[in-house]
Design a protein around this motif. Structure first.
Motif, PDB file in Angstrom:
ATOM      1  N   LEU A  36       0.815  -1.203   0.000  1.00 55.11           N
ATOM      2  CA  LEU A  36       0.000   0.000   0.000  1.00 55.11           C
ATOM      3  C   LEU A  36       0.856   1.264   0.000  1.00 55.11           C
ATOM      4  CD1 LEU A  36      -2.650  -1.143   2.628  1.00 55.11           C
ATOM      5  CD2 LEU A  36      -2.976  -0.975   0.151  1.00 55.11           C
ATOM      6  N   GLY A  37       2.124   1.119   0.410  1.00 55.99           N
ATOM      7  CA  GLY A  37       3.046   2.242   0.344  1.00 55.99           C
ATOM      8  C   GLY A  37       2.957   3.228   1.483  1.00 55.99           C
ATOM      9  N   HIS A  38       2.462   2.792   2.635  1.00 55.36           N
ATOM     10  CA  HIS A  38       2.340   3.677   3.797  1.00 55.36           C
ATOM     11  C   HIS A  38       3.062   3.051   4.990  1.00 55.36           C
ATOM     12  CE1 HIS A  38      -0.786   6.354   2.055  1.00 55.36           C
ATOM     13  NE2 HIS A  38      -1.051   5.271   1.343  1.00 55.36           N
ATOM     14  N   ARG A  39       3.656   3.903   5.811  1.00 51.52           N
ATOM     15  CA  ARG A  39       4.325   3.400   7.014  1.00 51.52           C
ATOM     16  C   ARG A  39       3.306   2.869   8.027  1.00 51.52           C
ATOM     17  NH1 ARG A  39       8.311   6.733  11.268  1.00 51.52           N
ATOM     18  NH2 ARG A  39       8.214   5.134  12.905  1.00 51.52           N
ATOM     19  N   PHE A  40       2.222   3.626   8.242  1.00 45.56           N
ATOM     20  CA  PHE A  40       1.211   3.239   9.231  1.00 45.56           C
ATOM     21  C   PHE A  40      -0.020   2.702   8.505  1.00 45.56           C
ATOM     22  CE2 PHE A  40       3.542   6.704  11.371  1.00 45.56           C
ATOM     23  CZ  PHE A  40       4.015   5.999  12.469  1.00 45.56           C
ATOM     24  N   VAL A  41      -0.386   1.459   8.818  1.00 42.75           N
ATOM     25  CA  VAL A  41      -1.576   0.840   8.256  1.00 42.75           C
ATOM     26  C   VAL A  41      -2.445   0.348   9.401  1.00 42.75           C
ATOM     27  CG1 VAL A  41      -2.509  -1.039   6.844  1.00 42.75           C
ATOM     28  CG2 VAL A  41      -0.443   0.176   6.106  1.00 42.75           C
ATOM     29  N   ALA A  42      -3.699   0.764   9.398  1.00 39.05           N
ATOM     30  CA  ALA A  42      -4.650   0.347  10.430  1.00 39.05           C
ATOM     31  C   ALA A  42      -5.775  -0.438   9.784  1.00 39.05           C
ATOM     32  CB  ALA A  42      -5.217   1.559  11.163  1.00 39.05           C
ATOM     33  N   GLY A  43      -6.173  -1.521  10.414  1.00 37.69           N
ATOM     34  CA  GLY A  43      -7.268  -2.335   9.911  1.00 37.69           C
ATOM     35  C   GLY A  43      -8.336  -2.514  10.963  1.00 37.69           C
ATOM     36  N   ALA A  44      -9.591  -2.635  10.523  1.00 42.12           N
ATOM     37  CA  ALA A  44     -10.707  -2.814  11.458  1.00 42.12           C
ATOM     38  C   ALA A  44     -11.585  -3.970  11.006  1.00 42.12           C
ATOM     39  CB  ALA A  44     -11.535  -1.542  11.555  1.00 42.12           C
ATOM     40  N   ASP A  45     -12.120  -4.679  11.986  1.00 46.63           N
ATOM     41  CA  ASP A  45     -13.059  -5.771  11.732  1.00 46.63           C
ATOM     42  C   ASP A  45     -13.949  -5.900  12.959  1.00 46.63           C
ATOM     43  OD1 ASP A  45     -14.337  -7.777  10.394  1.00 46.63           O
ATOM     44  OD2 ASP A  45     -12.732  -9.247  10.563  1.00 46.63           O
ATOM     45  N   GLU A  46     -15.064  -6.618  12.793  1.00 45.19           N
ATOM     46  CA  GLU A  46     -15.990  -6.772  13.916  1.00 45.19           C
ATOM     47  C   GLU A  46     -16.289  -8.237  14.167  1.00 45.19           C
ATOM     48  OE1 GLU A  46     -18.281  -7.964  10.843  1.00 45.19           O
ATOM     49  OE2 GLU A  46     -17.454  -5.943  10.850  1.00 45.19           O
TER      50      GLU A  46
END
Length: 234
Positions: A36-46
């Motif tokens: 994705l080319g980003h240092r910080f990647v955040a993911g969410a799920d439920e």
């Protein structure tokens, strides 16, 4: 039961049968996020979206991909969608996610809130809330399948089946599922008879039979048009 939101700052780093995940799964998921080319990647799920009883729990996990070491990636080598793991496998991964992640957030929405606002709206709001609690400048956010609205304040991509593709989303799925299952096991002691420990609120034959025999508990969602409810005077 009131809605609960909690943010976990991990310490600084110095029922269905699930098939055993490969030790290379986690590496593939991290490779997806790095592309994705980003240092910080955040993911969410439920977890718990399709349940008859209990809260909906959303989690978000932020990884600093520049700080991840080969040892961290090896430690999460079995990382995958929580549904691909046994309960024991999820419990094993849970503390590793907390240790390796830069930040973790957990958001819970109670049954009455789900009934009042509707499941879909509640789910989206919980995912948004969880991601906003972990995001920092430069973060690219990922959600498991659900777009979170044009007004979402961070760059976002909705990834279909993201818990099988993204390390950040898969880690969030582990945190959400373990957190919710632990809650339902404790709830079984407070509300005996419905066997929440076994089915954790999902619509199993045993759960539906218990509803027919006992009625509903304070944890049951009344907005679901379940066959188990149709013969009850509610």
């Amino acid at each position: 039961m009131a809605a609960v939101a909690a943010t976990v700052e991990p310490p600084a780093r110095s029922k269905p049968k699930a098939k055993r995940p490969s030790r290379s799964t986690g590496r593939k998921l991290f490779n997806h996020d790095r592309k994705l080319g980003h240092r910080f990647v955040a993911g969410a799920d439920e977890a718990g979206r399709g349940c008859l009883a209990g809260p909906l729990v959303a989690a978000a996990v932020l990884f600093d991909l520049e700080r991840l070491t080969p040892r961290d990636v090896r430690a999460l080598g079995k990382l995958n969608d929580s549904k691909q793991h046994t309960e024991e496998g999820r419990e094993e991964l849970y503390p590793i996610v907390l240790r390796v992640a830069t930040k973790v957030s957990v958001v819970s929405r109670c049954p009455r809130g789900i009934d009042d606002r509707g499941l879909h709206r509640t789910n989206l709001d919980a995912l948004r809330d969880a991601l906003c609690r972990v995001a920092r400048p430069g973060t690219f956010c990922l959600s498991d399948g659900f777009p979170l609205g044009k007004d979402f304040p961070w760059p976002l991509k909705a990834v279909v089946d993201g818990d099988t593709k993204s390390a950040a989303i898969a880690a969030a799925s582990i945190v959400a599922k373990v957190t919710r299952d632990r809650f339902m096991r404790r709830a079984d002691e407070l509300h005996p008879g419905w066997d929440f420990r076994s089915h954790v609120g999902y619509s199993t034959p045993e759960h539906r039979d218990a509803i027919q025999r006992l009625g509903v508990s304070p944890l049951h969602r009344m907005s679901f048009q379940s066959l188990a409810y149709q013969q009850l005077e509610l």
